[in-house]
Write an enzyme that holds these catalytic residues in place. Structure first.
Site: not given
Length: 254
Positions: A142, A155
């Site tokens: 990401s 995350y």
């Protein structure tokens, strides 16, 4: 044009029943791959098998967040496959909170799914990947792994660890002719981001930060994953490649 095809390739894709994962499965099937995918939802497994009925697709229930479930899947693949050509670690999720609001359990849960699952599948499936004539691993990371995008630190940290794991494996496993790369999406319109992007003020901030002036679509990520899985990309390894509409290029802009 064999190098631009996945015909005959054996691929295992985690989290392939919705969003980016579903698009990857669809593209791989169109390109001729034999695909195995997993989901923790029995309903989603049934839906994808029905959707691609008649295709070279198998789907199984596996809760990627649980080590025991991952180990069972690795054993199943070891018995089922004579080799594995492509591994796509796509399954992931997020819990968005302030840093002081996370419980210890939530932090561990996010690392388990977004990082340790990738580690386990890579290491556990290495014997099958070594039997391929040039294996490819693609890890779905990401932009949050390199920039603060307001998604929460667990995350982001887990995806950062995934990036370095990708580079380390690429350096170590090149001797086996196994390539390892990571794809870093920006905001992509999927079921996972739908609620987050529904906030108009937040959405406009994201668009303003993106040179292409829009969020991405799953097929724009799956196209890169497919390329990195093809023989045509056989000299590309150890890379973390952004699919971000130009965000990384404009980080110091207005």
């Amino acid at each position: 044009m064999k190098k631009w095809s996945l015909k005959g390739k054996k691929a295992f894709i985690t989290g392939g029943t919705k969003g980016i994962g579903l698009e990857i499965v669809s593209d791989f099937l169109k390109l001729g791959a034999d695909v195995i995918t997993i989901s923790r939802s029995e309903d989603n497994v049934a839906l994808i098998l029905d959707r691609f009925q008649g295709e070279n697709l198998e789907a199984y229930v596996c809760d990627v967040s649980l080590k025991e479930s991952r180990q069972e899947m690795i054993k199943k693949l070891g018995k089922k496959l004579e080799r594995l050509d492509i591994l796509v670690n796509n399954a992931g999720t997020n819990i968005r909170k302030k840093s002081y609001e996370y419980s210890d359990e939530e932090i561990r849960q996010l690392f388990e799914l977004n990082y340790f699952a990738t580690v386990d599948f890579c290491r556990g499936l290495l014997p099958l990947l070594r039997l391929s004539d040039g294996g490819s691993i693609v890890n779905i990371s990401s932009i949050a792994s390199v920039l603060d995008v307001g998604t929460g630190f667990p995350y982001a940290s887990a995806k950062s660890a995934m990036n370095q794991f990708t580079k380390s494996l690429a350096a170590e496993w090149g001797v086996y002719n196994i390539r390892v790369n990571a794809v870093l999406p920006w905001f992509i319109k999927t079921p996972l981001t739908e609620g987050y992007l529904a906030d108009e003020e937040r959405y406009q901030k994201i668009i303003k930060r993106t040179p292409l002036n829009r969020v991405g679509t799953p097929d724009e990520v799956s196209a890169l994953v497919a390329f990195l899985s093809m023989d045509i990309s056989s000299y590309i390894t150890g890379q973390t490649i952004a699919v971000d509409g130009g965000v990384m290029a404009s980080v110091f802009g207005e």
